[in-house]
Write a protein that holds these residues in place. Structure first.
Motif, PDB file in Angstrom:
ATOM      1  N   PRO A 171       0.836  -1.207   0.000  1.00  0.00           N
ATOM      2  CA  PRO A 171       0.000   0.000   0.000  1.00  0.00           C
ATOM      3  C   PRO A 171       0.867   1.252   0.000  1.00  0.00           C
ATOM      4  O   PRO A 171       2.004   1.247   0.476  1.00  0.00           O
ATOM      5  N   GLY A 172       0.328   2.333  -0.528  1.00  0.00           N
ATOM      6  CA  GLY A 172       1.068   3.591  -0.563  1.00  0.00           C
ATOM      7  C   GLY A 172       0.129   4.762  -0.788  1.00  0.00           C
ATOM      8  O   GLY A 172      -1.093   4.582  -0.960  1.00  0.00           O
ATOM      9  N   ARG A 173       0.707   5.957  -0.797  1.00  0.00           N
ATOM     10  CA  ARG A 173      -0.060   7.173  -1.035  1.00  0.00           C
ATOM     11  C   ARG A 173       0.652   8.031  -2.064  1.00  0.00           C
ATOM     12  O   ARG A 173       1.877   8.007  -2.169  1.00  0.00           O
ATOM     13  N   THR A 174      -0.160   8.766  -2.799  1.00  0.00           N
ATOM     14  CA  THR A 174       0.383   9.640  -3.815  1.00  0.00           C
ATOM     15  C   THR A 174       0.862  10.945  -3.184  1.00  0.00           C
ATOM     16  O   THR A 174       0.360  11.377  -2.144  1.00  0.00           O
TER      17      THR A 174
ATOM     18  N   LEU B 293       9.775   3.500  -0.494  1.00  0.00           N
ATOM     19  CA  LEU B 293      10.065   3.336  -1.905  1.00  0.00           C
ATOM     20  C   LEU B 293       9.326   4.440  -2.663  1.00  0.00           C
ATOM     21  O   LEU B 293       8.116   4.607  -2.480  1.00  0.00           O
ATOM     22  N   ARG B 294      10.049   5.180  -3.485  1.00  0.00           N
ATOM     23  CA  ARG B 294       9.413   6.275  -4.231  1.00  0.00           C
ATOM     24  C   ARG B 294       9.270   5.866  -5.689  1.00  0.00           C
ATOM     25  O   ARG B 294      10.253   5.502  -6.342  1.00  0.00           O
ATOM     26  N   ILE B 295       8.031   5.932  -6.178  1.00  0.00           N
ATOM     27  CA  ILE B 295       7.688   5.528  -7.537  1.00  0.00           C
ATOM     28  C   ILE B 295       7.201   6.756  -8.293  1.00  0.00           C
ATOM     29  O   ILE B 295       6.415   7.545  -7.766  1.00  0.00           O
ATOM     30  N   VAL B 296       7.688   6.912  -9.509  1.00  0.00           N
ATOM     31  CA  VAL B 296       7.263   8.018 -10.364  1.00  0.00           C
ATOM     32  C   VAL B 296       6.254   7.471 -11.372  1.00  0.00           C
ATOM     33  O   VAL B 296       6.548   6.512 -12.095  1.00  0.00           O
TER      34      VAL B 296
ATOM     35  N   VAL C 293       5.709   4.337  -1.051  1.00  0.00           N
ATOM     36  CA  VAL C 293       5.287   3.023  -0.556  1.00  0.00           C
ATOM     37  C   VAL C 293       6.244   2.592   0.551  1.00  0.00           C
ATOM     38  O   VAL C 293       7.457   2.546   0.333  1.00  0.00           O
ATOM     39  N   PRO C 294       5.744   2.263   1.742  1.00  0.00           N
ATOM     40  CA  PRO C 294       6.627   1.732   2.793  1.00  0.00           C
ATOM     41  C   PRO C 294       6.889   0.240   2.593  1.00  0.00           C
ATOM     42  O   PRO C 294       5.970  -0.531   2.295  1.00  0.00           O
ATOM     43  N   GLN C 295       8.129  -0.151   2.765  1.00  0.00           N
ATOM     44  CA  GLN C 295       8.510  -1.568   2.692  1.00  0.00           C
ATOM     45  C   GLN C 295       9.258  -1.928   3.966  1.00  0.00           C
ATOM     46  O   GLN C 295      10.185  -1.213   4.371  1.00  0.00           O
ATOM     47  N   SER C 296       8.868  -3.018   4.601  1.00  0.00           N
ATOM     48  CA  SER C 296       9.513  -3.418   5.846  1.00  0.00           C
ATOM     49  C   SER C 296      10.957  -3.832   5.572  1.00  0.00           C
ATOM     50  O   SER C 296      11.289  -4.380   4.519  1.00  0.00           O
ATOM     51  N   THR C 297      11.810  -3.557   6.537  1.00  0.00           N
ATOM     52  CA  THR C 297      13.221  -3.935   6.388  1.00  0.00           C
ATOM     53  C   THR C 297      13.378  -5.458   6.360  1.00  0.00           C
ATOM     54  O   THR C 297      14.302  -5.967   5.727  1.00  0.00           O
TER      55      THR C 297
ATOM     56  N   ARG D  46      15.067   3.813  -3.293  1.00  0.00           N
ATOM     57  CA  ARG D  46      14.702   3.382  -1.945  1.00  0.00           C
ATOM     58  C   ARG D  46      15.369   4.325  -0.959  1.00  0.00           C
ATOM     59  O   ARG D  46      16.549   4.626  -1.087  1.00  0.00           O
ATOM     60  N   ASP D  47      14.598   4.768   0.005  1.00  0.00           N
ATOM     61  CA  ASP D  47      15.150   5.673   0.999  1.00  0.00           C
ATOM     62  C   ASP D  47      16.197   4.939   1.830  1.00  0.00           C
ATOM     63  O   ASP D  47      16.155   3.708   1.975  1.00  0.00           O
ATOM     64  N   ILE D  48      17.142   5.685   2.378  1.00  0.00           N
ATOM     65  CA  ILE D  48      18.232   5.088   3.157  1.00  0.00           C
ATOM     66  C   ILE D  48      17.994   5.222   4.657  1.00  0.00           C
ATOM     67  O   ILE D  48      18.815   4.762   5.450  1.00  0.00           O
ATOM     68  N   THR D  49      16.889   5.836   5.039  1.00  0.00           N
ATOM     69  CA  THR D  49      16.576   6.023   6.453  1.00  0.00           C
ATOM     70  C   THR D  49      15.390   5.147   6.827  1.00  0.00           C
ATOM     71  O   THR D  49      14.352   5.169   6.171  1.00  0.00           O
ATOM     72  N   VAL D  50      15.563   4.374   7.910  1.00  0.00           N
ATOM     73  CA  VAL D  50      14.502   3.494   8.393  1.00  0.00           C
ATOM     74  C   VAL D  50      13.662   4.251   9.413  1.00  0.00           C
ATOM     75  O   VAL D  50      14.194   4.877  10.330  1.00  0.00           O
ATOM     76  N   ASP D  51      12.346   4.185   9.233  1.00  0.00           N
ATOM     77  CA  ASP D  51      11.428   4.797  10.187  1.00  0.00           C
ATOM     78  C   ASP D  51      11.431   3.945  11.461  1.00  0.00           C
ATOM     79  O   ASP D  51      11.029   2.783  11.433  1.00  0.00           O
ATOM     80  N   PRO D  52      11.897   4.493  12.596  1.00  0.00           N
ATOM     81  CA  PRO D  52      12.001   3.653  13.803  1.00  0.00           C
ATOM     82  C   PRO D  52      10.648   3.218  14.351  1.00  0.00           C
ATOM     83  O   PRO D  52      10.573   2.232  15.091  1.00  0.00           O
TER      84      PRO D  52
END
Length: 392
Positions: A59-62, A279-282, A218-222, A266-272
């Motif tokens: 799931p994700g948001r625009t 993940l950023r999609i264009v 889009v968030p993806q679990s580590t 893919r972002d390099i920072t993990v949301d604690p």
């Protein structure tokens, strides 16, 4: 003669007992002792590997591709608003006009000061040059030359200050028309004509958002990210070439979006708090169907499994500990138990990570009648005959 008549009933009884014993030996119990029961029949399917493109749905948001919050850079009174709320604007289009009169006056004043300095400058330069020649011949004193040189430098400095003031006034004057910095769609206006605004105020006048293209975050679990990296490194999955970064977008109503997106980074920072990365999609958005903040689902490609093994879900049993297993028919025609490692459910089948190999015969029907170690008769499974009949 009398003795023979007395012995006749005894002979008849003995003959009857012998006949009964003979008939009992030929009954069902007697046949089990002499004939072996036929092995039970089970339906099997032979495992064949398939080529599978693995995907994951997240799931994700625009989010808008670019966002510009419109704020004034000078103080003043709004004379007019030059746009329609909710319309598309181009970069450089006029949005608001601040009263330019005070800034025009400041610019004219600074420009006049520059003109005065430039008018006096040639005379002071000529005076300095004459005094320089006369001081060499001792026609004037050194002090007179120093005064002329200081006056020249003072005027040059004053000219520089006046030019800077004129440039600053020109910049402020250029800020009175507020223009769109980016192309996009502008929202509602926070002010109307006659409103007094201040430079760099915290509340924006309006917001312009570029919607084509648009981002899908889009968030993806580590955990999932590490599992995917490990499977790619171990060779269980192969990258799907140029189409690896292609993403299918599913809209809120469940319909696929007609334009295909691409994974940008893919972002390099993990949301604690969530243990995930973004993940950023264009995604192309030429018609503006996707708006910022909409909920969507993204179908991303993980890779290609060239030797995927599938089994029907209804044929997988579990132990008391919940461990999955299946019964197979080995090369000797006996039932054997295989413990499985399941990856995921795809449709009505399980994708098996380990436990089954190509060529294994798994039991589809007749599992209830057999147990490991029992010899069975394996027949091919007929899916058409086992399908439930349709009723009108």
């Amino acid at each position: 003669m009398l003795n023979q008549q007395r012995n006749q009933p005894v002979a008849v009884f003995a003959a009857a007992v012998a006949a009964a014993l003979l008939m009992g030996g030929c009954g069902p119990h007697g046949s089990q002792g002499t004939q072996q029961a036929a092995p039970p029949e089970v339906s099997v399917v032979t495992i064949e590997t398939e080529r599978l493109v693995l995907t994951m749905e997240l799931p994700g948001r625009t989010a808008a591709y670019r966002v510009a919050e419109i704020r004034p850079q000078v103080n003043g009174l709004i004379l007019k608003r030059a746009f329609t709320e909710g319309s598309d604007v181009n970069a450089g289009d006029l949005l608001y006009q601040i009263d330019p009169a005070p800034y025009q006056a400041m610019y004219d004043q600074a420009k006049a000061a520059v003109a005065m300095a430039e008018a006096n400058l040639p005379a002071l330069r000529s005076r300095e040059e004459r005094f320089k020649k006369l001081v060499e011949s001792h026609a004037v004193g050194q002090q007179d030359y120093d005064d002329a040189l200081a006056a020249l430098h003072q005027l040059e400095g004053q000219l520089g200050v006046s030019m800077a003031a004129m440039e600053s006034a020109q910049i402020n004057l250029s800020y009175t028309p507020i223009k769109a910095p980016i192309p996009g769609r502008i929202g509602r206006s926070g002010v109307t004509e006659g409103a007094l605004v201040t430079a760099y105020q915290p509340v924006s006048l309006a917001t312009v958002q570029q919607l084509d293209p648009i981002y899908v975050d889009v968030p993806q679990s580590t955990t999932e990210m590490l599992r995917l990296k490990r499977r790619l490194a171990d060779g269980q999955l192969n990258p799907d070439g140029a189409s690896q970064n292609k993403v299918v977008i599913i809209q809120e109503d469940g319909t696929p979006y007609p334009e295909e997106g691409s994974l940008e980074f893919r972002d390099i920072t993990v949301d604690p708090t969530t243990g995930s990365v973004i993940l950023r999609i264009v995604v192309p958005n030429p018609d503006g169907a996707l708006l910022p903040g909409m909920f969507v689902r993204a179908v991303l490609k993980e890779g290609v499994n060239e030797t995927a093994v599938f089994v029907p879900q209804q044929c997988v049993s579990r132990t008391q500990k919940g461990e999955p297993y299946m019964l197979i028919v080995d090369a000797e025609g006996k039932v054997a138990q295989r413990m499985l490692s399941l990856d995921r459910a795809i449709g009505d089948r399980w994708l098996v990570s380990s436990g089954l190999d190509s060529g294994d015969r798994v039991i589809i029907e007749g599992v209830q009648r057999v147990r490991p170690g029992v010899s069975v008769k394996a027949v091919p499974f007929d899916a058409a005959s086992s399908a439930p009949a349709k009723t009108n």
